[in-house]
Motif scaffolding. Structure first.
Motif, short mmCIF file in Angstrom:
data_model
loop_
_atom_site.label_atom_id
_atom_site.label_comp_id
_atom_site.label_asym_id
_atom_site.label_seq_id
_atom_site.Cartn_x
_atom_site.Cartn_y
_atom_site.Cartn_z
N VAL A 164 51.77 24.64 40.47
CA VAL A 164 52.83 25.49 41.02
C VAL A 164 52.90 26.85 40.33
O VAL A 164 52.96 27.89 40.99
N PRO A 165 52.89 26.92 38.99
CA PRO A 165 52.92 28.25 38.35
C PRO A 165 51.73 29.12 38.75
O PRO A 165 51.87 30.33 38.94
N ALA A 166 50.56 28.49 38.87
CA ALA A 166 49.36 29.26 39.22
C ALA A 166 49.46 29.87 40.61
O ALA A 166 48.86 30.92 40.88
N LYS A 167 50.21 29.22 41.51
CA LYS A 167 50.36 29.76 42.86
C LYS A 167 51.08 31.10 42.85
O LYS A 167 50.85 31.95 43.71
N TYR A 168 51.97 31.31 41.88
CA TYR A 168 52.68 32.58 41.76
C TYR A 168 51.86 33.61 40.97
O TYR A 168 51.96 34.82 41.21
N LEU A 169 51.07 33.11 40.02
CA LEU A 169 50.28 34.03 39.19
C LEU A 169 49.00 34.49 39.86
O LEU A 169 48.51 35.59 39.57
N ALA A 170 48.44 33.67 40.75
CA ALA A 170 47.12 33.96 41.32
C ALA A 170 47.05 35.31 42.03
O ALA A 170 46.09 36.07 41.81
N PRO A 171 48.02 35.66 42.92
CA PRO A 171 47.90 36.97 43.60
C PRO A 171 47.89 38.13 42.62
O PRO A 171 47.08 39.07 42.76
N GLY A 172 48.77 38.09 41.62
CA GLY A 172 48.80 39.19 40.65
C GLY A 172 47.53 39.27 39.83
O GLY A 172 47.01 40.36 39.57
N ILE A 173 47.01 38.11 39.43
CA ILE A 173 45.77 38.11 38.65
C ILE A 173 44.60 38.62 39.49
O ILE A 173 43.75 39.37 39.00
N ALA A 174 44.56 38.22 40.76
CA ALA A 174 43.48 38.68 41.64
C ALA A 174 43.52 40.19 41.80
O ALA A 174 42.48 40.87 41.71
N LEU A 175 44.70 40.75 42.03
CA LEU A 175 44.83 42.21 42.17
C LEU A 175 44.49 42.91 40.86
O LEU A 175 43.88 43.99 40.86
N LEU A 176 44.89 42.29 39.74
CA LEU A 176 44.57 42.88 38.44
C LEU A 176 43.06 42.94 38.23
O LEU A 176 42.52 43.95 37.76
N LEU A 177 42.37 41.85 38.60
CA LEU A 177 40.92 41.82 38.43
C LEU A 177 40.22 42.84 39.32
O LEU A 177 39.27 43.50 38.89
N VAL A 178 40.71 42.99 40.56
CA VAL A 178 40.04 43.88 41.52
C VAL A 178 40.33 45.34 41.22
O VAL A 178 39.41 46.18 41.19
N TYR A 179 41.60 45.66 40.97
CA TYR A 179 42.00 47.07 40.87
C TYR A 179 42.05 47.61 39.45
O TYR A 179 42.18 48.81 39.25
N GLN A 180 41.99 46.74 38.45
CA GLN A 180 42.04 47.21 37.07
C GLN A 180 40.78 46.82 36.30
O GLN A 180 40.04 47.69 35.85
N VAL A 181 40.55 45.53 36.17
CA VAL A 181 39.44 45.06 35.34
C VAL A 181 38.10 45.53 35.90
O VAL A 181 37.24 46.06 35.18
N TYR A 182 37.92 45.35 37.23
CA TYR A 182 36.65 45.77 37.83
C TYR A 182 36.43 47.27 37.69
O TYR A 182 35.32 47.73 37.37
N VAL A 183 37.50 48.05 37.92
CA VAL A 183 37.38 49.51 37.82
C VAL A 183 37.01 49.93 36.40
O VAL A 183 36.14 50.79 36.19
N VAL A 184 37.65 49.30 35.41
CA VAL A 184 37.35 49.64 34.02
C VAL A 184 35.91 49.26 33.67
O VAL A 184 35.18 50.04 33.04
N LEU A 185 35.49 48.07 34.08
CA LEU A 185 34.12 47.63 33.78
C LEU A 185 33.08 48.52 34.48
O LEU A 185 32.05 48.87 33.88
N TYR A 186 33.36 48.89 35.74
CA TYR A 186 32.39 49.74 36.45
C TYR A 186 32.35 51.14 35.84
O TYR A 186 31.29 51.77 35.77
N THR A 187 33.51 51.64 35.39
CA THR A 187 33.53 52.93 34.71
C THR A 187 32.68 52.89 33.45
O THR A 187 31.91 53.81 33.16
N GLY A 188 32.83 51.79 32.69
CA GLY A 188 32.01 51.65 31.49
C GLY A 188 30.53 51.57 31.80
O GLY A 188 29.70 52.16 31.10
#
Length: 465
Positions: free
Chosen positions: A52-76
């Motif tokens: 149940v907790p993961a169901k609420y966290l998953a959308p935010g984590i997915a957006l974080l990975l796509v729009y933040q982590v991926y962008v930072v890694l690709y910039t590097g």
């Protein structure tokens, strides 16, 4: 009811399948694997009755990975490549583009009549009006609508390539350059071009063919910032001005906000009016001030200065002063609110005890209120410095980084911050250098991290004092 709850998951799975098919066609296997793994994890979470907790966290984590982590890694990643204009594809793409650019119309070859046809979304030519299975000739109105696509169409033919300019006849073209896969060289123009190791084909005399391709260059982008004479001077100048702008903005907005908070303590109406500049969007305020400071028709020169033509935005030093004052105008209400709240949080008994001991208003402010105020607002000051260090909106909307330094070998202006310099390197001018821009972005990040850590250490000392 359960079917309705699973409907969003079904939509996500359908989009994921579409993405997997597209990535498989492009043979981008690492992105294929990442999307497949992500889809499997999402299904495992939302089909489970326990997570149940993961169901609420998953959308935010997915957006974080796509729009933040991926962008930072690709910039590097891009910071260690020569990615930019003329170097944004593969070596195979570069070879094909070079050979295509070398094509010339074959002398003596008569144009042949053609029909532009389509099969499974691909265009081709029908010669001599002979039908081909699965090919459907395009009607003339559709030829007009797709004339750019048709003009870029190249159909292999015996002795060269057929190209058309009118959609009715095609001429035979032949490449004057040839590629030798065995030796990995291009021959043409009286020279042999070899892989230079920097993403280009180069001849022995230094001539290079364009376009090139993207390759790993190591720390070359970082070292060029400090060693390349064309970049080092402008970069260091912009770096100094960025520190001056960020520091002065914090000092002036905090000082002005504190002064108003002390002066207007208890005057609720005036305090409410001072919030208006903060409520107005910052980029709109910058555009408004651009008009007010116009040399020929601005309100400041025409009305306040009686028609004096003061070059607020075209003189280098006045432009720096202008962006600083406009930034103070935009930022002081925020500091005013912070200081007002922090002053109200100071126990009045401390000030009363100091006055009973004979301390005057200035002594109370300097020894009681200001230390407590700095201890509570220091994190805000550090965050404000980091924000102004990357304050793209005010600079870009007000001056665009100008006035341009005519003596600089790169596109840089007197009011450019590091962030606007990155923007110009990546998207401005005729030669975009994404790799270098990414390297400068990483340097900005390192500077902000260093300043932030130093600021928080200072904050801790203030809290312990």
């Amino acid at each position: 009811m359960r079917a309705l709850r699973l409907l969003p998951l079904a939509v996500v799975d359908a989009l994921a399948v579409y993405g997997l098919v597209a990535l498989g066609g492009q043979r981008s296997w690492w992105m294929f694997a990442a999307l497949l793994a992500g889809t499997a994890i999402v299904n495992a979470i939302y089909l489970s009755k326990r997570a149940v907790p993961a169901k609420y966290l998953a959308p935010g984590i997915a957006l974080l990975l796509v729009y933040q982590v991926y962008v930072v890694l690709y910039t590097g990643y891009a910071a260690f490549t020569n990615y930019g204009d003329g170097h944004n594809g593969t070596k195979q793409d570069a070879v094909a583009a070079i050979l295509e650019k070398s094509e010339v119309k074959l002398a003596g070859a008569e144009p042949v009549p053609i029909q532009v046809a389509e099969r499974d979304g691909k265009l081709g030519f029908l010669l001599d009006g002979r039908p081909r299975e699965g090919w459907h000739p395009l009607p003339y109105p559709e030829i007009l609508d797709r004339q750019t696509e048709i003009a870029n169409l190249r159909v292999p033919a015996e002795g060269g390539t057929l190209k058309t300019s009118d959609g009715r006849t095609a001429s035979l073209y032949r490449a004057t350059y040839t590629y030798n896969a065995a030796s990995d060289t291009i021959n043409g123009g009286g020279a042999v071009y070899r892989d230079s190791g920097h993403g280009t084909f180069a001849a022995a005399d230094g001539r290079e063919l364009s376009p090139g391709w993207k390759v790993f260059v190591g720390t070359e982008n970082f070292t060029s910032v400090l060693t390349d004479t064309e970049i080092r001077g402008p970069f260091l100048g912009v770096l100094v001005w960025t520190f001056v702008f960020a520091s002065a903005s914090v000092a002036l907005t905090f000082g002005f906000g504190l002064l108003l908070a002390l002066t207007l303590e208890g005057h609720r109406i005036y305090r409410s009016l001072l919030v208006f500049p903060y409520a107005f969007p910052a980029f709109m305020a910058a555009l408004l001030w651009q008009g007010l400071l116009n040399t020929d028709h601005g309100f400041v020169n025409e009305v306040l200065l009686g028609g004096t033509a003061v070059p607020w935005l075209s003189d280098p030093w006045l432009a720096r002063l202008s962006v600083l004052l406009v930034n103070v105008w935009i930022g002081f209400p925020y500091m005013f609110l912070i200081c007002t709240g922090a002053l109200q949080a100071i126990p009045p008994q401390l000030s009363e005890a100091a006055r009973m001991d004979g301390a005057g208003p200035w002594r109370v402010l300097r020894s009681i209120k200001l230390p407590l105020l700095l201890a509570s607002t220091a994190p805000v000051l550090v965050a404000t410095f980091a924000f102004n260090f990357n304050n793209f909106n005010v600079i870009y909307m007000l001056t665009g980084g100008g006035p341009r330094d005519a003596g600089a070998p790169v596109d840089v202006g007197s009011t450019d911050l590091l962030i606007t310099l990155v923007y110009k390197l990546a998207f401005g001018g005729s030669s975009r250098n994404y790799g270098l821009a990414c390297a400068v972005s990483i340097l900005i990040f390192a500077v902000i991290v260093a300043v932030t850590l130093a600021g928080f250490r200072r904050t801790r000392r203030l809290e312990e004092a």
